[in-house]
Design a protein around this motif. Sequence first.
Motif, PDB file in Angstrom:
ATOM      1  N   LEU A 172      23.946  66.558  60.820  1.00 32.24           N
ATOM      2  CA  LEU A 172      23.836  67.237  62.123  1.00 32.24           C
ATOM      3  C   LEU A 172      23.153  66.336  63.153  1.00 32.24           C
ATOM      4  O   LEU A 172      23.300  66.510  64.347  1.00 32.24           O
ATOM      5  N   ARG A 224      21.809  85.587  75.205  1.00 34.58           N
ATOM      6  CA  ARG A 224      21.668  84.562  74.153  1.00 34.58           C
ATOM      7  C   ARG A 224      20.258  84.586  73.597  1.00 34.58           C
ATOM      8  O   ARG A 224      19.293  84.632  74.349  1.00 34.58           O
ATOM      9  N   ARG A 225      20.182  84.585  72.275  1.00 35.35           N
ATOM     10  CA  ARG A 225      18.857  84.519  71.663  1.00 35.35           C
ATOM     11  C   ARG A 225      18.213  83.182  71.999  1.00 35.35           C
ATOM     12  O   ARG A 225      18.881  82.165  72.012  1.00 35.35           O
ATOM     13  N   VAL A 284      34.020  83.231  65.249  1.00 36.21           N
ATOM     14  CA  VAL A 284      32.805  83.964  65.633  1.00 36.21           C
ATOM     15  C   VAL A 284      31.576  83.145  65.244  1.00 36.21           C
ATOM     16  O   VAL A 284      30.628  83.002  66.025  1.00 36.21           O
ATOM     17  N   ALA A 285      31.608  82.585  64.033  1.00 33.91           N
ATOM     18  CA  ALA A 285      30.472  81.807  63.545  1.00 33.91           C
ATOM     19  C   ALA A 285      30.207  80.601  64.451  1.00 33.91           C
ATOM     20  O   ALA A 285      29.068  80.344  64.840  1.00 33.91           O
ATOM     21  N   GLU A 296      28.699  81.555  67.732  1.00 30.67           N
ATOM     22  CA  GLU A 296      27.305  81.971  67.681  1.00 30.67           C
ATOM     23  C   GLU A 296      26.354  80.802  67.415  1.00 30.67           C
ATOM     24  O   GLU A 296      25.303  80.698  68.029  1.00 30.67           O
ATOM     25  N   ASP A 297      26.698  79.948  66.473  1.00 28.34           N
ATOM     26  CA  ASP A 297      25.792  78.865  66.098  1.00 28.34           C
ATOM     27  C   ASP A 297      26.605  77.727  65.483  1.00 28.34           C
ATOM     28  O   ASP A 297      26.944  77.753  64.309  1.00 28.34           O
ATOM     29  N   ALA A 302      35.435  82.383  61.288  1.00 31.89           N
ATOM     30  CA  ALA A 302      34.836  81.068  61.561  1.00 31.89           C
ATOM     31  C   ALA A 302      34.698  80.867  63.068  1.00 31.89           C
ATOM     32  O   ALA A 302      33.741  80.243  63.535  1.00 31.89           O
ATOM     33  N   ARG A 344      19.028  81.109  60.835  1.00 35.10           N
ATOM     34  CA  ARG A 344      20.297  80.938  61.545  1.00 35.10           C
ATOM     35  C   ARG A 344      21.474  81.633  60.868  1.00 35.10           C
ATOM     36  O   ARG A 344      22.534  81.058  60.668  1.00 35.10           O
ATOM     37  N   GLY A 398      25.882  74.620  64.761  1.00 34.42           N
ATOM     38  CA  GLY A 398      25.247  73.860  63.682  1.00 34.42           C
ATOM     39  C   GLY A 398      25.303  74.613  62.361  1.00 34.42           C
ATOM     40  O   GLY A 398      25.675  74.046  61.331  1.00 34.42           O
ATOM     41  N   ALA A 399      24.939  75.899  62.391  1.00 30.02           N
ATOM     42  CA  ALA A 399      24.970  76.692  61.162  1.00 30.02           C
ATOM     43  C   ALA A 399      26.400  76.791  60.637  1.00 30.02           C
ATOM     44  O   ALA A 399      26.631  76.773  59.431  1.00 30.02           O
ATOM     45  N   ALA A 400      27.374  76.869  61.546  1.00 35.09           N
ATOM     46  CA  ALA A 400      28.774  76.941  61.116  1.00 35.09           C
ATOM     47  C   ALA A 400      29.161  75.669  60.366  1.00 35.09           C
ATOM     48  O   ALA A 400      29.847  75.717  59.342  1.00 35.09           O
ATOM     49  N   GLN A 401      28.662  74.529  60.865  1.00 32.85           N
ATOM     50  CA  GLN A 401      28.956  73.271  60.168  1.00 32.85           C
ATOM     51  C   GLN A 401      28.349  73.259  58.770  1.00 32.85           C
ATOM     52  O   GLN A 401      28.929  72.694  57.845  1.00 32.85           O
ATOM     53  N   LEU A 402      27.194  73.894  58.630  1.00 36.02           N
ATOM     54  CA  LEU A 402      26.552  73.964  57.310  1.00 36.02           C
ATOM     55  C   LEU A 402      27.386  74.780  56.327  1.00 36.02           C
ATOM     56  O   LEU A 402      27.201  74.690  55.119  1.00 36.02           O
ATOM     57  N   THR A 421      24.407  71.868  50.557  1.00 36.25           N
ATOM     58  CA  THR A 421      24.281  72.646  51.774  1.00 36.25           C
ATOM     59  C   THR A 421      22.814  72.882  52.085  1.00 36.25           C
ATOM     60  O   THR A 421      21.942  72.446  51.337  1.00 36.25           O
ATOM     61  N   VAL A 440      29.306  68.941  53.425  1.00 32.64           N
ATOM     62  CA  VAL A 440      29.141  70.217  52.732  1.00 32.64           C
ATOM     63  C   VAL A 440      30.170  70.340  51.599  1.00 32.64           C
ATOM     64  O   VAL A 440      29.852  70.791  50.502  1.00 32.64           O
ATOM     65  N   PHE A 492      24.509  84.441  60.954  1.00 31.30           N
ATOM     66  CA  PHE A 492      25.413  84.821  62.040  1.00 31.30           C
ATOM     67  C   PHE A 492      25.167  86.287  62.359  1.00 31.30           C
ATOM     68  O   PHE A 492      25.633  87.181  61.657  1.00 31.30           O
ATOM     69  N   MET A 503      31.389  83.547  54.809  1.00 34.69           N
ATOM     70  CA  MET A 503      31.306  82.261  55.500  1.00 34.69           C
ATOM     71  C   MET A 503      30.671  81.204  54.595  1.00 34.69           C
ATOM     72  O   MET A 503      31.049  80.038  54.643  1.00 34.69           O
TER      73      MET A 503
END
Lengths: 287, 236
Positions: free
Chosen positions: B52, A283-284, A163-164, A167-168, A161, B88, A170-174, B81, B76, B90, B101
């Motif tokens: 978000l 960074r992308r 690493v996630a 990296e991102d 988590a 996006r 917002g996506a981690a929160q999803l 989700t 979530v 990882f 994840m």
Amino acid sequence: MEFITMIINGLSIGGTYAMIALGYTMVYGIAKMLNFAHGDIIMVGGYTIVLFFPISPILGIIASVIFCVTVGIVVEKTAYKPLRGASPLAVLITAIGVSKLLQSAAQIFIGSESKGVTVNLGEIRMGEIKINVLTLITIACSAAVMVALTLFVKYTKTGRAMVAVSEDRGAAQLMGINVNFIIMITFIIGSALAAVAGVFLVFKIQDVGTTFGAMPGIKAFAAAVIGGIGSIPGAMVGGLVLGFIEAVCGMVPALSPYTDAIEFAILIIVLLVKPTGFLGKKRREKV
Amino acid sequence: MALLEVKNLDVHYGVIQAIKDISFEVNEGEIVTLIGANGAGKTTTMQSIIGLIHPTRGEIYYDGQKINGIPSHKIVKLGMTQVPEGRRIFSELTVYENLVMGAYTRKDKDGVEKDFKDIYELFPRLEERKNQVAGTLSGGEQQMLAMGRAIMSRPKLLMLDEPSMGLSPLLVDQVFDIIKRFHEKGTTILLVEQNANKSLAISDRAYVLENGRIVLSGTGAELLASEEIKKAYLGG
């Protein structure tokens, strides 16, 4: 023979820097901030071990870790968390403020005179080479810490988590990841590593003042940048690179007065040649 | 009762109002689509639902519970989700780790194990590449991974933001086919698309967004037949 001594010194100094650099790099990667108070956590750990050392060295190490982690949590919660989403400059200034605050607090509560401990664990001889036992323990300990951290990040749910989130966010929160919790864990790990590094530095230098953490802090930051800030293996590599430079400079009398200058010159060269550091990723671009 | 209900939503970016008084609902078991041009406010709406982005006015209810103001990770956990725009995934984690994840909030190990099997069955490419770092996947594979990752949380409501964007026609068909399959398994779907043709064809209902407002709504079939829609979104 000199060569082996140099390797051992390099590993020991480098391991210490790497432990500190990991704190910088993880906080940068995950919380997206430069925690300039990180060096002062080393100072907090240093004073703690000095105060507890006469009672019990082991207890002192444990107390150091616990106290540094506590300070790390309090700083994160009170100073940095309210600034989540604020401009990076505001966060940076706050971190510098926290750094000064910790130094002043140490001065008020402990005094401005430096404090010291005497640690002598003896030497072991291998043929012609004499190796300080403390140096060996430093190497073993920093190696163990780095292996443990690598495994933690790679194989645990919380580690992945991290690493996630780095990296991102917002996506981690999803994914249902609580970003504040992950940032807190990062500060806990970073502070614990700084405490351990602080203990080894005190044992080596045997003298602690309020700005004790400043120089190792800034060098470890340089190490993190050389390795590629945000990258965990990068911090380890960067720490070892600086450690070896210092070990080499230490053994060459003509270079030794310029050790710091050489280290920062190398930082500048690395930034010129590869601005992302050895293992840093570009960074992308987000669309 | 609606599974998701959005009431009088306003969203601002600074002084610019991106969403103007939007209201819509998604009932359990439906596929609902929001269509609209670039900049109409589709992604903003999606990100507001999942927390978000924080709306300036209005309410969002999920299963009867007001969810605006709740942090995303808690939303979530309630059972929804999103497959975000641009996938996006990882990229530093492996395909397997990305899917892990996706199941971050779940405690039922056996269920997760079973879902891994299902996802590998549905996307054999992901199984072949499960130990590969996700950043090395092709765009289509990354979209499959993003969808697989989202479904790993076993959502009751799955939201997909432009899942067909940037994909070849063949892959677009595959993506819509998979959305239908998720739906058949009982997942409620909220879809955001520019590909109005394909998305309206699988939708129970749809809403058309223009400049941050809902200007039209109806069943998928009604909108497909509508002259206005044909002109604006279906190329004549």
